[in-house]
Motif scaffolding. Structure first.
Motif, mmCIF file in Angstrom:
data_model
loop_
_atom_site.group_PDB
_atom_site.id
_atom_site.type_symbol
_atom_site.label_atom_id
_atom_site.label_comp_id
_atom_site.label_asym_id
_atom_site.label_seq_id
_atom_site.Cartn_x
_atom_site.Cartn_y
_atom_site.Cartn_z
ATOM 1 N N LYS A 58 9.287 0.719 -4.397
ATOM 2 C CA LYS A 58 10.066 -0.487 -4.684
ATOM 3 C C LYS A 58 11.482 -0.198 -5.166
ATOM 4 N N GLU A 77 18.516 0.296 4.033
ATOM 5 C CA GLU A 77 17.782 0.308 2.776
ATOM 6 C C GLU A 77 16.807 1.475 2.793
ATOM 7 N N ASN A 79 13.946 3.437 0.395
ATOM 8 C CA ASN A 79 13.097 3.176 -0.772
ATOM 9 C C ASN A 79 12.427 4.441 -1.300
ATOM 10 N N GLU A 140 10.930 6.151 2.123
ATOM 11 C CA GLU A 140 10.943 5.538 3.442
ATOM 12 C C GLU A 140 12.229 4.778 3.679
ATOM 13 N N ARG A 142 13.448 1.405 5.000
ATOM 14 C CA ARG A 142 12.774 0.117 5.128
ATOM 15 C C ARG A 142 13.371 -0.762 6.215
ATOM 16 N N ARG A 143 14.692 -0.705 6.361
ATOM 17 C CA ARG A 143 15.349 -1.554 7.370
ATOM 18 C C ARG A 143 16.758 -1.044 7.641
ATOM 19 N N SER A 293 11.954 -6.761 6.510
ATOM 20 C CA SER A 293 11.294 -5.612 7.141
ATOM 21 C C SER A 293 12.313 -4.684 7.738
#
Length: 293
Positions: A58, A77, A79, A140, A142-143, A293
């Motif tokens: 998060k 983004e 994370n 990861e 994310r988008r 997403s």
């Protein structure tokens, strides 16, 4: 069994970014073979990634990049699990380079971005796994969003201090109009998007079902207040105007001067520079924002 020296461990750390103990263990397992030790570390990274796949990531950072000509921009983004790692130089560097790659190759999907090679020869996906092994947290992408404005366009980015919020804005303006006044406007509009959270550029882009829902709510509110049936539509129309001013970027009150709308500010800069300017689109990333997403 080959002797593992401190210089060997340092060399492996420099090449892989692994911690001292992990590097020493990999060299020992590889009997001093540097290439094999790097492969062992990478496999370890993949294993850690699989182990932590179900963990929640998060925290993280928003990274942006622009092409030299200002016509292409990207927002990414990335994370991780903790705020500590979000401030890690290796993690930030990974996100930044991913954004730069997205711009250079116009990779507007995570799949396309993941397949691109980074400066160290690893793909973005491979480097992500390597970083998991090095840091020990789930990491990861994310988008990703890429804007390519073309000949008559300009892309401007804004990253809010703390890198938890980022914005891309695309302006349409003649090629000769790419001077500082218009770039400054683009940054002001990007800051507007960051602060005021519009959902569309113009009222025409608002979904008709959303408008119908708002009108029904306003009518019901007026009925609950005892207003006559014959004026319910007029009341709803008036409130709908306020709704447009909230959700449509161009109609919002300018955050730097509430006495003017964004549309008025854009028109003023266009008059000053002698070039027509249109806000074409924007993207707004808030770290960990639900429903994205």
């Amino acid at each position: 069994m080959a002797e593992i020296t401190a210089s060997d461990v340092k060399a492996l750390r420099d090449k892989s970014g692994a911690g001292m103990m992990d590097a020493k263990k990999a060299l020992t397992e590889a009997d001093g073979d540097m290439t094999l030790a790097i492969e062992i570390l990478r496999k370890k990274g993949a294993a850690v990634a699989n182990k932590r796949a179900d963990r929640e990531a998060k925290e993280g950072t928003i990274a942006a990049a622009l092409s030299e000509d200002g016509r292409t921009g990207a927002l990414v983004e990335a994370n991780c699990e903790t705020d500590f790692v979000a401030r890690n130089d290796a993690f930030i560097g990974f996100a930044t380079e991913a954004a730069e790659l997205a711009v250079r190759e116009q990779a507007d999907s995570l799949e396309a971005l993941g397949a691109l090679k980074m400066s160290n020869g690893r793909t973005v996906s491979e480097q992500q796994s390597d970083l998991v092994g090095k840091i020990g947290e789930k990491i990861e992408l994310r988008r990703v969003t890429v804007f390519h404005a073309g000949e008559n366009g300009l892309v401007v980015e804004y990253i809010h201090p703390g890198a938890r919020l980022g914005v891309l804005v695309e302006l349409t303006t003649p090629a000769e109009g790419r001077h500082e006044g218009i770039r400054s406007l683009g940054r002001d509009v990007a800051m507007q998007v960051a602060a005021a959270q519009p959902s569309v550029v113009n009222r025409e882009e608002v979904d008709q079902s959303a408008i119908a829902k708002e009108v029904e709510i306003y009518r019901q509110q007026a009925m609950n207040e005892g207003k006559p049936e014959k004026i319910l539509d007029r009341i709803a129309t008036g409130k709908l105007e306020k709704y447009y001013q909230d959700v449509a970027l161009i109609e919002q009150a300018f955050v730097k001067d509430a006495g003017r709308s964004v549309r008025e500010v854009v028109a003023e800069v266009a008059a000053q520079t002698g070039h027509p300017i249109t806000v074409r689109r924007f993207a707004r990333y808030l770290l960990g924002e639900a429903g994205q997403s």
